[in-house]
Design an enzyme around this catalytic site. Sequence first.
Site, short mmCIF file in Angstrom:
data_model
loop_
_atom_site.label_atom_id
_atom_site.label_comp_id
_atom_site.label_asym_id
_atom_site.label_seq_id
_atom_site.Cartn_x
_atom_site.Cartn_y
_atom_site.Cartn_z
N ASP A 169 0.84 -1.20 0.00
CA ASP A 169 0.00 0.00 0.00
C ASP A 169 0.88 1.25 0.00
O ASP A 169 1.77 1.39 0.83
CB ASP A 169 -0.93 0.00 1.22
CG ASP A 169 -2.18 0.81 0.97
OD1 ASP A 169 -2.06 2.03 0.71
OD2 ASP A 169 -3.28 0.24 1.02
N SER A 218 -7.23 4.12 -1.16
CA SER A 218 -6.97 2.68 -1.26
C SER A 218 -8.19 1.88 -1.67
O SER A 218 -8.04 0.74 -2.11
CB SER A 218 -6.42 2.15 0.08
OG SER A 218 -5.11 2.63 0.27
N THR A 279 -8.11 -1.80 1.51
CA THR A 279 -7.45 -2.75 0.61
C THR A 279 -7.97 -4.18 0.79
O THR A 279 -8.37 -4.82 -0.19
CB THR A 279 -5.93 -2.68 0.78
OG1 THR A 279 -5.52 -1.34 0.53
CG2 THR A 279 -5.21 -3.62 -0.17
N PHE A 398 -4.90 -10.37 15.08
CA PHE A 398 -3.73 -10.25 15.93
C PHE A 398 -3.66 -8.96 16.72
O PHE A 398 -2.68 -8.71 17.42
CB PHE A 398 -2.47 -10.44 15.09
CG PHE A 398 -2.48 -11.75 14.32
CD1 PHE A 398 -2.42 -12.96 15.00
CD2 PHE A 398 -2.62 -11.76 12.93
CE1 PHE A 398 -2.45 -14.17 14.31
CE2 PHE A 398 -2.64 -12.96 12.24
CZ PHE A 398 -2.56 -14.17 12.92
N GLU A 455 -1.32 -7.89 1.75
CA GLU A 455 -1.08 -6.44 1.78
C GLU A 455 -0.04 -6.04 2.83
O GLU A 455 -0.16 -6.41 4.00
CB GLU A 455 -2.38 -5.68 2.11
CG GLU A 455 -2.16 -4.16 2.06
CD GLU A 455 -3.24 -3.33 2.76
OE1 GLU A 455 -3.97 -3.87 3.60
OE2 GLU A 455 -3.30 -2.13 2.46
N ASP A 460 2.11 2.48 3.52
CA ASP A 460 1.28 3.67 3.32
C ASP A 460 1.04 4.41 4.62
O ASP A 460 1.24 5.64 4.69
CB ASP A 460 -0.06 3.24 2.72
CG ASP A 460 -1.02 4.40 2.52
OD1 ASP A 460 -0.80 5.18 1.58
OD2 ASP A 460 -1.97 4.52 3.32
N HIS A 464 2.25 8.23 5.28
CA HIS A 464 1.36 9.33 5.63
C HIS A 464 1.92 10.12 6.82
O HIS A 464 1.82 11.34 6.88
CB HIS A 464 -0.03 8.81 6.03
CG HIS A 464 -0.95 8.54 4.89
ND1 HIS A 464 -1.46 9.54 4.10
CD2 HIS A 464 -1.48 7.39 4.42
CE1 HIS A 464 -2.27 9.01 3.19
NE2 HIS A 464 -2.29 7.71 3.35
#
Length: 657
Positions: A169, A218, A279, A398, A455, A460, A464
């Site tokens: 991502d 996304s 995603t 998790f 993913e 990502d 950010h």
Amino acid sequence: MNNCIPIHPVRHCLLALALSSMALASAAAPVISRLTPPSNPPSAEAATLARFLPGQRFDLQATVSPDAGTSIVSFSFAVDGVRVKPAANTTSMVTTGLNAKRSDGSATPTNAAVVSLRGYSNAMPGMHQLSVTALQSDGQTVTRSGNFEVVGITRQGKVAKNIILLLGDGMGAAHRTAARIMVKGYAQGKAQGRLAMDTFPYTGMVMTASLNSIVTDSAPGMANYVNGNKANNNEEGVFPDDTSDAFDNPRIEYLAEYLHRLKGKNLGIVTTADVFDATPAANAVHTSNRGNGTGIVDQYLDDRALTGLTVLMGGGRKWFLPNTSDKTSPQAINGSQRRASTDYVLPGDIVAGWGTAPGAKDPGRDLIADFTAAGYAYVSDKTSMDAASTPDKLLGLFSYSNMNVAFDKINKRRGNSTVVDDFGFPDQPMLDEMADKAIKVLSKNNRNGFYLMIEGASIDKQAHLMDTDRWIEETIEFDRAVKVAQDFAATHPDTLVIVTADHECAGAAIIGAATAVMPPSPSAATVATYEGAHFPKYTIAADGYPQTTDVPGRMLIGYGANADRYETWLSGDQPTQDLQQPFIGTAPLSHHPRNPTLRNASTGFLITGQVPGTNAVHTATDVPLSAFGRGASLFTGTYDNTEVFFKIGQAALGGVR
Ligand SMILES: [Zn+2]
């Protein structure tokens, strides 16, 4: 007259047609403001916007605004001039109210009829003309036309039985290069090794725009790859519409649903994000609001017969825990974020047209128990994941929300950090360990093959936040998962492996390196550029990650899409707060820096950004795609993200020479 789909009472239709024949003179006329699937105007360079694989299902829909004092009484869709006969209960007409809002907050037309025909498909390759005709209660009719294309598949060789799509991502070229420099090193101008994704034999460049912007988020960034059509930002598996319900939008069948229906392939989803995130959801869930977490995770289970969902792993336990304690406070005491307001109930025409579950607003649902009852083994940490050997189906959750990042998970394993303990989840698996487990489960009863999406989500999320060291290590972790998939494909040559990104994030650029005096004195450091940068050297530990990222002469990253931040050019012990975490406002999580405009505020220097807010943003830059295995040769060149879907379809159904 045959073209009338009676809404309620049939006689309206007949009466209206009778009135029509009286040729009433009227200046006004009903207006069709939207026809779905969307079409380009005939003058556009690209003839069609909407494209589908043969037999791929999608919904037909139109928005019709009647004249004042009248209403829409019937409608019909036609393809190539022939009326589409709807199956039982697969049509609907919904009237939009006064001041109604779409899920994106924009106003819908007032008192318009949104007419739908669900679950259409067309097996004939080529261009098709779509039209809708609606009849107004005063007898006037209105018609609007558009088009769509069915992309044929050429039977030409061995097919790809298994498809593994690894989605980094936000991973642009700079993210890949930075990971390579850090983990492999350069000398004499040459990389001293290759990332696993660097070794893939075929490379493409992907254009990542969404339906409504050059800069995607996304949701369409993923969905466009796996249903072949453009979606609006924040929307996944659907076309935009004019109703306020976020779960009733016109659907497009996903790759997983299509391949499960046609070939019996199973679906696996593995992510380091919360599993409700855009995603992962944009492989199996249809909604115009990527934020509706309760309904999104419910649909994973409820519609498993449509998708073949076999493995689901990541964070996001907060959506699976029953909200039985307190439905009004920011979170239930067990961390549950289930809410009726983010849950789903589907209209009857979607249920009938697609064979979905109807859904229910059930914040008290114990979704882990429901998964277990449906035959999924449930694992909650690395230890239980390893102990589960190879179940038939697997759910792994998790953490409450997004999992902790590689930087913090690795430092915990090394005994250097207790950050993951702060979140309450000290024993989280790495992405490559999850990928290995997912492939083992999907390979267990693998007569028909599988589609697996893996993913690396926080490449990502940390980009950010402009937390350089965390996203570089996240890319290293992602590449280790790529290696797991590549090794599987090397021994299972009927497997296609694709590595790409949904979009670039943050406008990341490798601008040089620190002058060698830092650390320990970042204030004395300047950015060394060109030959001053030399070749940054990191020592890689046996676990595959750098011993430390704070080496003298370390690589420095600039951001072209940045918000304000305080920079020290050093790694931070603590991650920046993640607002998705349920207990973020309370200790010990509240001790983490709140955002990049506050992080390092007392030790760093201010770098002002160009974008509003506190986070860097996505960019419109093309992203690299690497392909390996059966069908990989289809992926050379520069192409649109929707094209990836048709290349996968060719590899999986038609094969390659
Ligand atoms: Zn992002």
